[in-house]
Design an enzyme around this catalytic site. Structure first.
Site, PDB file in Angstrom:
ATOM      1  N   TRP A   1      -1.610  -8.293  14.546  1.00  0.00           N
ATOM      2  CA  TRP A   1      -1.445  -9.414  13.625  1.00  0.00           C
ATOM      3  C   TRP A   1      -1.438 -10.722  14.419  1.00  0.00           C
ATOM      4  CZ3 TRP A   1       3.766 -11.640  12.007  1.00  0.00           C
ATOM      5  CH2 TRP A   1       3.619 -12.564  10.968  1.00  0.00           C
TER       6      TRP A   1
ATOM      7  N   ASP B   1       7.457  -2.982  14.057  1.00  0.00           N
ATOM      8  CA  ASP B   1       7.213  -3.944  12.984  1.00  0.00           C
ATOM      9  C   ASP B   1       6.833  -3.129  11.753  1.00  0.00           C
ATOM     10  OD1 ASP B   1       6.525  -5.973  11.274  1.00  0.00           O
ATOM     11  OD2 ASP B   1       5.019  -6.888  12.576  1.00  0.00           O
TER      12      ASP B   1
ATOM     13  N   LYS C   1       5.404  -6.949   0.937  1.00  0.00           N
ATOM     14  CA  LYS C   1       4.371  -6.111   0.332  1.00  0.00           C
ATOM     15  C   LYS C   1       4.949  -5.056  -0.605  1.00  0.00           C
ATOM     16  CE  LYS C   1       1.558  -8.101   3.372  1.00  0.00           C
ATOM     17  NZ  LYS C   1       1.963  -9.228   4.235  1.00  0.00           N
TER      18      LYS C   1
END
Length: 467
Positions: A196, A277, A313
């Site tokens: 990311w 993560d 999300k």
């Protein structure tokens, strides 16, 4: 009659104050007149001198800004995609850049269970808007750790986990990074290549030195597992290693459970510190437990680790910025000390976290009916994304688009690493008004049955017409 004020004009060079009373003025009236005349003269004098001095100030509107030297910063490579998309007036435009779920109709989704939880909170008249503690909402922290580590986690039962509420996943990573920079002996963190886009910036600004380990193999569009093992095997003992818990961003390529076990054994043998993560628990496979297996393997061996969680999300709470940082430690005493130091990181950063989003999460996680409803809605989102993968793969194959596109259905989660190069991406944006990051990553959640044919045409044209 009342006193009359005459402004400066054709009949007078300065303001005057006069009374129309025909009787002689009292001493009080005279004193009042004198004060008012003095005030008028003062105001007339002030009309020029103070304003003149303000105009001469170096920070006034007529002078150059003291920040005139500042250079315009570049757009964020991910969020900048949406900026460009918003400027496009084509009715056929399609935004596959930002990682946010969309319905089949292309609309943002607020989960029904989230609306129910919010309504419960609104109806509770005992709720107040007081500050949360530095570490955040206690129920949220406890339930978040249980969700990712498992209710039967020995680390939780032995009070070896400290959890603090943070500003979504980004904030959790930043707080964890700053804690490591202050209190861990090895200030190098290894992140996968690619990863990311914000990871490098977050950890660098936190005070860590960022290096990479091999992860993605462009030739197979899968995992470069041998390269991963070699790079972690040569990392200095004690180095921090960032791991995507599931649904790797941007590639959608995850290790198998057997590969995760090899990674765990290698890292523990070299005393490498895992920093997970977890941005997509339940959102990748549709199962909260399946998507947490990598983390739970590491936590079960008694070793230490850091873990950043986000509810953007899997609960659709993008704008609420709800996340948590958990650190699994060797003893309860160490956990307590670490929490005290996390407070010292958080306090000057943002003092304490917001209450609303965390309350939504806690309300859902502690209510059995709401929790079950959430898992159903969560699986529906995951299933729709998986369906989009199959539809796109089938459409490209039916079109006869050159290449092997099976990686689309082998990858998992919100994103697919298409393998398209920057030139092909630019072509698709210019000719087909399709927006994505320049590395060819597309958000499968932004697709629908209606837009799959348009994307297929664009990919086919890009592959056959642009090298």
């Amino acid at each position: 009659m009342s006193p009359q004020f005459t402004s400066p004009g054709a009949h007078s060079s300065s303001p005057t104050f006069s009374s129309s009373s025909s009787s002689s003025s009292s001493s009080f009236s005279s004193a009042s007149d004198r004060r008012l005349n003095a005030l008028v003269r003062h105001l007339a004098t002030e009309e020029s001198s103070p304003m003149d001095s303000i105009s001469a100030s170096p920070t006034s509107a007529h002078a150059d800004s003291v920040f005139a030297h500042v250079v315009r910063g570049p757009e964020d490579p991910i969020l900048g995609v949406t900026v460009a998309y918003n400027k496009d007036h084509s009715p056929h435009k399609l935004n596959l850049g930002v990682g946010a779920y969309r319905t089949e109709e292309g609309k943002p989704l607020v989960l029904n269970v989230v609306r129910k939880a919010e309504q419960n909170l609104v109806n509770d008249m005992s709720r107040v808007k007081e500050y949360l503690p530095i570490v955040g909402l206690a129920d949220f922290n406890k339930l978040s750790a249980r969700l990712i580590l498992g209710a039967d986690s020995p680390a939780i039962q032995e009070n070896r986990v400290t959890t603090v509420q943070c500003l979504s996943g980004t904030g959790s990573l930043r707080v964890g990074g700053e804690f490591l920079a202050r209190h861990y002996h090895e200030r190098t963190i290894y992140i996968p290549q690619p990863t990311w886009g914000n990871h490098t910036k977050v950890f660098t600004l936190a005070g860590l030195s960022v290096k990479t380990y091999r992860y993605y193999d462009p030739a197979t569009r899968g995992l470069n597992f041998q390269g991963l093992l070699e790079d972690l095997g040569s990392a200095p003992a004690g180095a921090v290693v960032l791991l995507h818990a599931c649904a790797h961003n941007p590639t959608g390529v995850d290790p198998t459970l057997e590969q995760w076990e090899q990674i765990r054994q290698l890292m523990r043998s070299r005393a490498l510190l895992p920093f997970f993560d977890s941005a997509y628990q339940g959102f990748a496979s549709g199962s909260l437990d399946a998507d947490a297996q990598s983390v739970r393997r590491f936590a079960a061996d008694g070793g230490e680790l850091l873990l950043a969680q986000s509810y953007a999300k899997n609960m659709g709470l993008y704008g609420e910025r709800v996340g948590a940082l958990s650190i699994v430690l060797k003893t309860a005493e160490v956990a307590s000390k670490v929490e005290s130091q996390l407070k010292l990181v958080i306090r000057p950063m943002y003092s304490n976290p917001p209450i609303h989003g965390a309350s939504i999460v806690a309300t859902i996680l502690k209510d059995r009916d709401l929790f079950n409803e959430w898992t159903i809605e969560l699986k529906a989102m995951a299933d729709r994304i998986i369906s989009m993968r199959h539809q796109l793969f089938d459409s490209l194959r039916a079109k006869g688009t050159p290449g092997d596109w099976s990686h689309i259905i082998k990858q998992i989660g919100m994103f697919t690493f298409t393998g398209l190069n920057p030139e092909q991406v630019a072509f698709m944006t210019k000719e087909y008004h399709i927006y994505m990051t320049s590395d060819g990553r597309i958000s499968m959640a932004g697709l629908s049955s209606r837009t799959v044919p348009h994307l297929t045409e664009a990919i086919h044209a890009a592959v056959t017409r642009v090298a």
